[in-house]
Scaffold this active site. Structure first.
Site, short mmCIF file in Angstrom:
data_model
loop_
_atom_site.label_atom_id
_atom_site.label_comp_id
_atom_site.label_asym_id
_atom_site.label_seq_id
_atom_site.Cartn_x
_atom_site.Cartn_y
_atom_site.Cartn_z
N ASP A 65 30.83 11.86 -9.27
CA ASP A 65 30.93 10.67 -10.23
C ASP A 65 29.99 9.65 -9.94
OD1 ASP A 65 32.15 9.36 -12.14
OD2 ASP A 65 33.28 8.10 -10.65
N ASP A 124 25.43 8.85 1.42
CA ASP A 124 24.42 7.37 1.58
C ASP A 124 23.08 7.64 1.16
OD1 ASP A 124 25.07 8.50 3.93
OD2 ASP A 124 25.07 6.53 5.12
N TYR A 140 40.37 13.15 -6.48
CA TYR A 140 40.87 12.93 -8.08
C TYR A 140 42.13 13.58 -8.22
CZ TYR A 140 36.69 10.77 -10.10
OH TYR A 140 35.92 9.88 -10.71
N LYS A 187 29.58 14.04 3.26
CA LYS A 187 29.86 12.83 4.11
C LYS A 187 30.20 13.60 5.51
CE LYS A 187 29.67 8.60 5.58
NZ LYS A 187 28.21 8.06 5.78
N ASP A 231 26.25 8.68 -12.23
CA ASP A 231 25.86 7.67 -13.01
C ASP A 231 24.62 6.92 -12.43
OD1 ASP A 231 28.07 7.72 -14.50
OD2 ASP A 231 28.76 5.40 -14.24
C1 IPM Z 1 33.21 10.64 -15.79
C2 IPM Z 1 34.24 9.38 -15.81
C3 IPM Z 1 35.47 9.93 -15.49
C4 IPM Z 1 35.54 10.35 -14.10
C5 IPM Z 1 36.61 8.79 -15.90
C6 IPM Z 1 36.56 8.33 -17.05
C7 IPM Z 1 37.78 9.43 -15.51
O1 IPM Z 1 33.67 8.46 -15.16
O2 IPM Z 1 33.35 11.43 -16.57
O3 IPM Z 1 32.33 10.53 -14.84
O4 IPM Z 1 35.67 9.44 -13.17
O5 IPM Z 1 35.34 11.26 -13.60
MG MG Z 2 31.92 8.54 -14.18
#
Ligand code: IPM
Ligand code: MG
Length: 358
Positions: free
Chosen positions: A246, A222, A139, A190, A250
């Site tokens: 990230d 993975d 990032y 990884k 999710d």
């Molecule tokens: C998160 C989001 C952010 C990230 C984006 C909006 C830059 O997906 O906070 O997880 O990738 O960190």
């Molecule tokens: Mg995210």
């Protein structure tokens, strides 16, 4: 810290202003807070040409805590490398405030286990925490375009890995206190391919003996993605680098079936202000309709009270109130399954406030 906590509020874009407005009402019902509102993300690009101004960053650094809604929307989507993007605001805040530790707890509310895409017996007992490194890795590495090529570099230093590993070990010890569960940290990397991951694994392994009560295992990313859906209840704390975190956060969030429920805290060094925001995004498709689910923001306020303002009792009260209204069957649109009756942002907020006052 001043007697009246000074909170910088960044509603952002999309549903951000609606859910953050609801969260401010929640805070006001708990006591005295000073709010200072600023633009971040797309709305800041519209007003100032950049997603985060120096003034806003300075205000955040001088606050006791920052409450953020969400940033982004189709209006500002672009692949032009020179155009400003709302996400730069968020990344600039993380880096500028030194928020290296992102905590994303995943605990399906008992009343909502039916909304999980997993079978109930598989999701039952899931209660995990993703600790994501937030200011390093791909990032923030060098990136750019050169003719028909592009690159994004991933770098980590020993110091960056060590501090996030300590956050994870300590979080797992805290979670074990009083719960009777055995603390466990799963470090995800990884290491079979990436040098940064081999350094990661080495450093995490080297500091583990400082936490002899915590069991440590290592998983390749993975494999971790697979284990998360096949045996989510076996995880306690997952610690991983920025990009893997990230993605895995999710995935973990969806285990509950309701991304609209999950809070997060981004923390820096002891004593520095943290940033608190719901995990879900700006949901531009439902913005301005009064139907957004404010509960993830309420739970983020709870994290703010616990981790940022040292008010754990108020945090626990909010969490209990959220559980109670869900138990009573209140659902915003995103939580409703099979034609259940739904309430809007306003009504959900009222009910939680009433529950807190009870
Ligand atoms: C998160 C989001 C952010 C990230 C984006 C909006 C830059 O997906 O906070 O997880 O990738 O960190
Ligand atoms: Mg995210």
């Amino acid at each position: 810290m001043s007697p009246t906590p000074h909170i910088v509020v960044l509603p952002g874009d999309g549903i951000g202003p609606e859910i953050v407005g609801a969260a401010q009402r929640l805070l006001e019902s708990l006591g005295e807070f000073e709010f200072e509102e600023h633009l971040l993300g797309g709305c800041s690009i519209d007003a100032h040409g950049v997603a985060l101004t120096d003034e806003v960053l300075a205000a955040c650094r001088a606050s006791d805590a920052v409450l953020l809604g969400a940033v982004g929307g189709p209006k500002w989507d672009t692949t032009d490398p020179d155009a400003p993007r709302p996400e730069q605001g968020l990344l600039g805040l993380r880096k500028g405030m030194g928020l290296y530790a992102n905590l994303r707890p995943v605990r399906p509310s008992p009343a909502l286990v039916g909304s999980s895409p997993l079978r109930e017996e598989r999701i039952a007992g899931t209660d995990l925490l993703v600790v994501r490194e937030l200011t390093g890795g791909i990032y923030f590495g060098d990136s750019g375009r050169d003719g028909d090529r592009a690159h994004d570099n991933c770098e980590y230093s020993v110091g960056e890995i060590e501090r996030i590993a300590r956050t994870a070990f300590e979080a797992s010890q805290r979670r074990a206190e009083g719960s009777g569960r055995k603390p466990r940290v799963t470090s995800v990397d990884k290491a079979n391919v990436l040098e940064t991951s081999r350094l990661w694994r080495e450093v995490v392994g080297r500091i583990a003996p400082d936490y002899p009560d915590v069991a440590l295992d290592h998983l390749l990313v993975d494999n971790a993605a697979m284990q998360l859906v096949s045996r989510p209840a076996d995880f306690d704390v997952i610690v991983t680098e920025n990009l893997f975190g990230d993605i895995l956060s999710d995935e973990s969030a969806m285990l509950t079936g309701s991304l609209g429920m999950l809070p997060s805290a981004s923390l820096g060094v002891e004593g520095a202000p943290g940033l608190f925001e719901p995990v879900h995004g700006s949901a531009p498709d439902i913005a301005g309709q009064g139907i957004a689910n404010p509960l993830a923001t309420f739970l983020s306020v709870a994290m703010m009270l616990r981790h940022g303002l040292d008010r754990p009792e108020d945090a626990a009260r909010i969490e209990a109130a959220v559980d109670a209204v869900l138990d009573r069957g209140l659902r915003t649109l995103d939580l409703a399954v099979g034609g259940e009756a739904t309430v809007g942002t306003e009504e959900m907020t009222e009910v939680v406030l009433k529950e807190l006052a009870a």
